[in-house]
Design an enzyme around this catalytic site. Structure first.
Site, PDB file in Angstrom:
ATOM      1  N   HIS A 267      -1.723 -15.060 -46.831  1.00 14.02           N
ATOM      2  CA  HIS A 267      -1.419 -14.393 -45.796  1.00 14.02           C
ATOM      3  C   HIS A 267      -2.262 -14.301 -44.495  1.00 14.02           C
ATOM      4  CE1 HIS A 267       0.885 -11.482 -43.544  1.00 14.02           C
ATOM      5  NE2 HIS A 267       0.608 -10.194 -44.218  1.00 14.02           N
ATOM      6  N   HIS A 306       5.961 -21.479 -44.363  1.00 13.22           N
ATOM      7  CA  HIS A 306       6.157 -20.201 -44.083  1.00 13.22           C
ATOM      8  C   HIS A 306       7.444 -19.825 -44.956  1.00 13.22           C
ATOM      9  CE1 HIS A 306       6.648 -16.352 -42.121  1.00 13.22           C
ATOM     10  NE2 HIS A 306       5.611 -16.538 -41.635  1.00 13.22           N
ATOM     11  N   ASP A 362      -1.137 -19.580 -38.155  1.00 12.44           N
ATOM     12  CA  ASP A 362      -2.744 -19.662 -38.529  1.00 12.44           C
ATOM     13  C   ASP A 362      -3.185 -21.080 -38.217  1.00 12.44           C
ATOM     14  OD1 ASP A 362      -3.106 -17.115 -39.346  1.00 12.44           O
ATOM     15  OD2 ASP A 362      -2.051 -17.413 -41.056  1.00 12.44           O
TER      16      ASP A 362
END
Ligand code: ACO
Length: 427
Positions: A267, A306, A362
């Site tokens: 995460h 994702h 990210d």
């Protein structure tokens, strides 16, 4: 027969059931009536990791993962990143509408005047080991805040919820900055009310005496990153906040659970993992061998893939643009070259194309944070500051939702059948 329904035939009994379809869903509880006999508990839905289960109705964030769309309260993320301030977005998420100037002024004033933390917080921050991970410190400190505000337990009172929301948004950057300085052995820099939310945080983290690089481009870049992270509907940490909050615990404890969930490498910890991966790859020439190892199942391409986005994460696009603006100020980060090449190769590779794996939020954010001077293990702390308004908005929505109760999934028991206890001497 209504057409907005699903007819299910239970082949065990031959009986047919009509289940209403609302908003593209059937109610899992409607399955309970499907039984083989009166003793039968009734049919349940089995959905590990909630792959196909809506656990709430929400009016906060809209995502279309196939088309790469993200909106907060209807406003496209691109427009918010371009035009809004972080506190404006926080207000939007929590209150449902963009603030008027007067509403924004009041909100900013309240947040500004709640940034101080009780000095005992400093005492227990000092108690952590010298190499404590900042996320461990953050989740501990935020959980501990509940002991300073015992009235926060009164979650049924909207005014009380509001003040705790102000406190959390105001104090999280202060605690985060103290953690940053604690790890460096630097004296704490206290909040300054003459600075904006972002400038105050940057000042608290980086100022040393009179030395402080007050760069508006970097501050706006940080603000954009926080806006992009502010909410993402029912992700792991938000679900943790909702689930823990559903026990009616105070918001500090619920948010602390969210921080714990965010800490994990699948995460919020992924941006940290991306930087470690780029370090491990080291040079562009090692990329093909690295990709091969990923395809063989030896590790993952961090910052890719994702659960919801099956196309380019819209946040990653905005972050990539921000990265160039930041590097213009700070000088090029050589790891950006490796990241760009990694992305290029991965996006042409059948393994990643077939699985719809694209860069996520990210992939580039860590590079920016590093260029700004934040250490790798601190990236997720910045993510937590960004995500806080989303957690609070979702917490409030959960509490006000009449359909919600304490979160309590079912299970399929796979253990031993009943058996008699065996005394230790006979085992
Ligand atoms: N690199 C290589 N292969 C991958 C990756 C990856 N990053 N992500 C998924 N896959 C592969 C899986 O191995 C699987 O392949 P298979 O069908 O041959 O078994 C397939 O793609 C589907 O993957 P799942 O794990 O089922 O996808 P899921 O939706 O459960 O996972 C997740 C999503 C956790 C984000 C995953 O893509 C991942 O681990 N990515 C790397 C970590 C990361 O970047 N996390 C940040 C997410 S964004 C955020 O939290 C802010």
């Amino acid at each position: 027969m209504s057409t907005n329904s699903l007819t299910v035939t239970d082949n065990r009994t031959g009986k047919a059931y009509e289940l209403p379809i609302t908003d593209g869903t059937i109610r899992a509880m409607d399955l309970r009536q499907i039984r083989t006999d009166a003793e039968d508990f009734g049919l349940m839905a089995y959905d590990p990791a909630f792959m196909n289960t809506a656990a709430c109705r929400s009016a906060i964030t809209y995502i279309d993962g196939d088309r790469g769309i993200l909106r907060y309260r209807g406003y496209p993320i691109e427009q918010l990143a371009e035009q809004a301030s972080f506190l404006e977005v926080a207000y939007l998420l929590c209150e449902g509408e963009l603030p008027t100037q007067a509403q924004l002024d009041k909100w900013v004033h309240e947040v500004t005047y709640h940034t101080y933390v009780h000095k005992n917080i400093i005492k227990f921050l000092e108690g952590f080991r010298y190499d404590a991970h900042p996320m461990g410190m953050l989740l501990g400190a935020v959980g501990a805040l509940s002991t300073f505000y015992p009235e926060a337990k009164d979650i049924q009172d909207p005014a009380n919820r509001y003040i705790q929301r102000v406190r959390l948004v105001a104090k999280l950057p202060t605690i985060a900055a103290f953690i940053f300085r604690q790890a460096r052995g630097l004296p704490y820099e206290f909040p300054r009310n003459d600075l904006g939310y972002i400038a105050n945080f940057v000042n608290m983290t980086f100022r040393i005496g009179e030395q402080f690089n007050d760069n508006p481009v970097l501050q706006r870049a940080l603000e954009i990153l926080l806006i992009l992270h502010a909410d993402h509907e029912q992700n792991c940490s938000t679900s943790a906040v909702r689930a823990v909050g559903s026990s009616h615990v105070d918001p500090f404890s619920a948010v602390s659970a969210g921080i714990a969930a965010l800490y994990g490498p699948l995460h919020g910890g992924a941006n940290e993992a991306v930087l470690r991966m780029l370090d491990e790859i080291g040079e562009k020439k090692h990329i093909p061998a690295f990709i091969e190892r990923v395809k063989q199942g030896e590790g993952r391409l961090m910052g890719f893939g994702h659960r919801v986005y099956k196309s380019y994460d819209p946040r990653a696009k905005l972050i990539k643009k921000t990265a160039y603006e930041v590097f213009e100020q700070t000088g090029m980060n050589p790891k950006l070259d490796i990241a760009l090449e990694l992305e290029r190769i991965a996006l042409e590779d059948e393994y990643f194309i077939g699985r719809k794996l694209y860069p996520n939020v990210d992939f580039y954010s860590g590079l920016i944070y590093q260029a700004m001077g934040y250490p790798t293990d601190y990236f997720t702390v910045l993510f937590a500051i960004g995500r806080l308004p989303g957690w609070l908005a979702q917490w409030e929505e959960m509490l006000l939702d009449k359909e919600q109760k304490i979160a309590r999934p079912r299970q399929i028991y796979t253990g031993a059948d009943t058996r008699d206890f065996v005394p230790i001497r006979k085992r």
